[in-house]
Write a protein that holds these residues in place. Sequence first.
Motif, PDB file in Angstrom:
ATOM      1  N   MET A   4      -1.425   7.940 -49.890  1.00 12.30           N
ATOM      2  CA  MET A   4      -1.147   6.276 -51.181  1.00 12.30           C
ATOM      3  C   MET A   4      -1.325   7.457 -52.739  1.00 12.30           C
ATOM      4  SD  MET A   4      -2.515   4.202 -48.895  1.00 12.30           S
ATOM      5  CE  MET A   4      -3.404   2.728 -49.570  1.00 12.30           C
ATOM      6  N   GLY A   5      -2.588   8.405 -52.463  1.00 11.61           N
ATOM      7  CA  GLY A   5      -3.134   8.366 -53.441  1.00 11.61           C
ATOM      8  C   GLY A   5      -1.719   9.396 -54.507  1.00 11.61           C
ATOM      9  N   TYR A   6      -1.447  10.338 -54.188  1.00 13.30           N
ATOM     10  CA  TYR A   6       0.431  10.835 -54.656  1.00 13.30           C
ATOM     11  C   TYR A   6       1.498   9.860 -55.201  1.00 13.30           C
ATOM     12  CZ  TYR A   6       4.486  14.541 -54.596  1.00 13.30           C
ATOM     13  OH  TYR A   6       4.836  15.064 -54.904  1.00 13.30           O
ATOM     14  N   LEU A   7       2.065   8.808 -53.767  1.00 16.51           N
ATOM     15  CA  LEU A   7       2.837   8.012 -54.339  1.00 16.51           C
ATOM     16  C   LEU A   7       2.381   6.906 -55.238  1.00 16.51           C
ATOM     17  CD1 LEU A   7       3.867   7.123 -50.907  1.00 16.51           C
ATOM     18  CD2 LEU A   7       4.405   8.645 -52.323  1.00 16.51           C
ATOM     19  N   LEU A   8       0.909   6.320 -55.784  1.00 15.38           N
ATOM     20  CA  LEU A   8       0.765   5.592 -56.784  1.00 15.38           C
ATOM     21  C   LEU A   8       0.974   6.616 -58.076  1.00 15.38           C
ATOM     22  CD1 LEU A   8      -1.642   3.020 -58.356  1.00 15.38           C
ATOM     23  CD2 LEU A   8      -2.810   4.705 -58.286  1.00 15.38           C
ATOM     24  N   ILE A   9       0.615   7.295 -58.083  1.00 16.66           N
ATOM     25  CA  ILE A   9       1.129   7.861 -59.845  1.00 16.66           C
ATOM     26  C   ILE A   9       2.919   8.147 -59.986  1.00 16.66           C
ATOM     27  CG2 ILE A   9       0.967  10.230 -61.112  1.00 16.66           C
ATOM     28  CD1 ILE A   9      -1.614   7.870 -60.697  1.00 16.66           C
TER      29      ILE A   9
END
Length: 273
Positions: free
Chosen positions: A96-101
């Motif tokens: 999720m952290g990856y996809l947020l950016i």
Amino acid sequence: MPSLTVGLPPPADRRAVFRQMNPLIQLIGFGLLAATGNIIGGFLITGSRATSQRLLRYLIALGAGFMLAAVFLEVIPEVALQWQGSLIIPMGLVLMGYLLIQFVEHTIAPHFHFGEETHSDEMMRRGVATTAVIALSVHTFFDGVAIASGLLTSFRLGLLLFIAILLHKIPEGFTVASIALASGRGNQAAMRATSLIAAATFAGIVLTFAVQPAVKLTLPFSAGVTLYVAASDLIPEVNRKGHKGADLGASLLVFAGAALFYLAHLMLHGALD
Ligand SMILES: [Zn+2]
Ligand SMILES: [Zn+2]
């Protein structure tokens, strides 16, 4: 008779003193230094002194390697230790952290990339520069979250993540200032944009400290952000081909960055265990 060995306590005690230092003070110190990195990057471009593009690219490459190694060798093993058993939730948070950016920098913002912004035509379009700056401040907010989550876990993890993130802070400040300039705004606007991303880094640190019981969640989430920054923001900038083709030196520095991380990791494990 009073002891003659006044002054500094023996090394072992000194380490203990260092470790007992108020974590908030450590956090504020790391936060200020990281934010200063952004400001220095901004000054490099507004200060009219020609900055070596090659030098910045080398710094980006070194930072990318160091960050990648930090995520895979330090953060993910720590997350696995904390969560034991099922890793689906923490690994989901990394994703999720990856996809947020990906979402803020490349879905909402119509034009953003790391390194000097040279596409003035794109940047002149209404709102493009603004969304790019906002996207970058979401990313820098999580730079702060990563440093604080690391430090709240252990001093060693905090220090390693701080170094990892600091390495890309100057190119980051440079990036945001060049976005402002390419959009036709002046030096003052460029420094304002730089201050905004520096403040966002600091805000990430302070907010993470305020919600410290959630560190089990913020550590994997911010690791996903760090992974994105290293692998999908910095590496493409290292690989971007100029007129003379790919920069072999820069590419090699990615490996040097990973090796440097491993060295720092070994030294800190010796010194702080
Ligand atoms: Zn561009
Ligand atoms: Zn960053």
